[in-house]
Enzyme design. Sequence first.
Site, short mmCIF file in Angstrom:
data_model
loop_
_atom_site.label_atom_id
_atom_site.label_comp_id
_atom_site.label_asym_id
_atom_site.label_seq_id
_atom_site.Cartn_x
_atom_site.Cartn_y
_atom_site.Cartn_z
CB SER A 36 -0.88 0.01 1.23
OG SER A 36 -0.10 0.35 2.35
CE LYS A 37 -0.54 5.40 -4.83
NZ LYS A 37 -0.10 6.40 -5.64
NE ARG A 38 -0.93 3.50 7.40
CZ ARG A 38 -1.31 2.38 7.95
NH1 ARG A 38 -2.16 1.59 7.33
NH2 ARG A 38 -0.85 2.02 9.12
#
Length: 513
Positions: free
Chosen positions: A287-289
């Site tokens: 995920s980008k996170r």
Amino acid sequence: MTATQKRGVRVRFAPSPTGFLHVGSVRTALFNWIFAKQNSGKFILRIEDTDKERSKPEYEKNILESLKWLGLDWDEGPSPNGAQNNADDTQNNAEKSQRESASSRRKSAYIGDYGPYRQSERIKIYRNYIERLIGEGRAYRCFCSKEQLESDRQTMLAEGLPPKYGGRCRNIKKEDGEKRMKNGEACVIRFVVPETDVEFNDLVRGNVKFSGELMGDMIIAKSEDEPLYNFAATIDDELMEITHVIRAEEHLSNTPKQIFLQQALNFREIKYAHIPLILNPDRSKMSKRYLESSVNDYRSGGYLPEAMLNFLSLLGWHPKEEKEILGIDEIIKEFDIKRVQKAGAVFNIEKLNWINSQYIKKKTNTELAALLRIFLENKNIDAEDEFVAKVAGAEKERVKTIAELAEAAEFFFKLPDYGPELLTWKNRTAAETKNAINESLKMLDEIPEEKFAREEIGNALQQLIEKTGRGEVLWPIRAALSGQKASPDPLEIMGILGKKETERRLKIAMKKL
Ligand code: GLU
């Protein structure tokens, strides 16, 4: 070409400055850097900034600073005045590199000893090669419009064929192409992709094969002065004498394109290693996170560079022995590119936190104080070195990051506000609590200021504790000193705060009751 094996190892990290450096890219940089170190090779930093719209100087600055913070130094580059050095095909590399390095060191305008190579400063070099390919009939101007290309694509799909460029402009004569271009007709430059297979032995993935037939002629430049990634990278890899390209798996499909270009230009062979994708703990794509969290975020979150390197080195690789904590020297000794896994590597933030906490524990109090200070400054807290070091020592076993350390340590510097209910132990009354604090104060007052340390304090309170109860005595003291429920041992806190501050805080507590 077997000569590849005999060349000294030279690898590169080639980020595009289109965003802050994120941890996925750092893993790529790290694997390259380790590989260079293991082989007494060179690690080259090349900024791929040919995309003028998306490339930004602040991103480049961030890339350089982040690599510096992590200790991933690069070994050469042009001098700070912007001149190119040894990546020019007309130069004697080794000799020029030495000269350049000395002069670069004198000028310290750059973050490192050397500036990075920047593709935007090498446009003339690419231009020569574009002209050469066009001259040899291996590249041509393509005037097909977007609409034409799209309709070709649809036709191919309708016929059940994999879409590719059909070669409509391939036979336009060079002179005609030039004329049309000069007359203002929009065009790009395409490379004639041979209709053969290309095969290479990837150090991670083993034998990989692609079909040129399926590829179609690829665009290598929007114009002579606007080369695209695959082209500029191929030229630079040759001129910078790169022996091994270690990069993310998502670039695997670029490799046949680059090999075809190498073959057309008679360049040397390169060995490739495509390192695995980074995945979430549930094995979905990262995920980008986390992945796109920039190095900055981790730095300001209080992660240590050595912990980051340790953690990132284990994304796709692990040492032969079951071991999680590895210093960089150990990693260099044990890392083996051939043992990098093909399967995606899971990014587990809990593991990073744990690794970070291990490195924090290993630091001396003085080392930690220096790191802690930066975080305290952001909270407008200043104190003497010795005091900060003691505070760091008291909290270091309990935290995962330096940011957490600063958070946990804050009460040592500023007593937080708290309500009187915090002071009472279990179901004791306010009067009982006040009395316990008062008795403690009397005992503490007996200790001379210079002897006010943990052991003495323990001895002084011993009788009272035996008589009244441990919780009854120490709980209110903990609350009065820290303003919170959880803290290091109150005896230790008193020793660190000193007699005066301890007494002041205990008196404040009594007033609340
Ligand atoms: N500029 C490319 C990127 O940032 C580099 C790819 C490569 O290593 O060849 O992904």
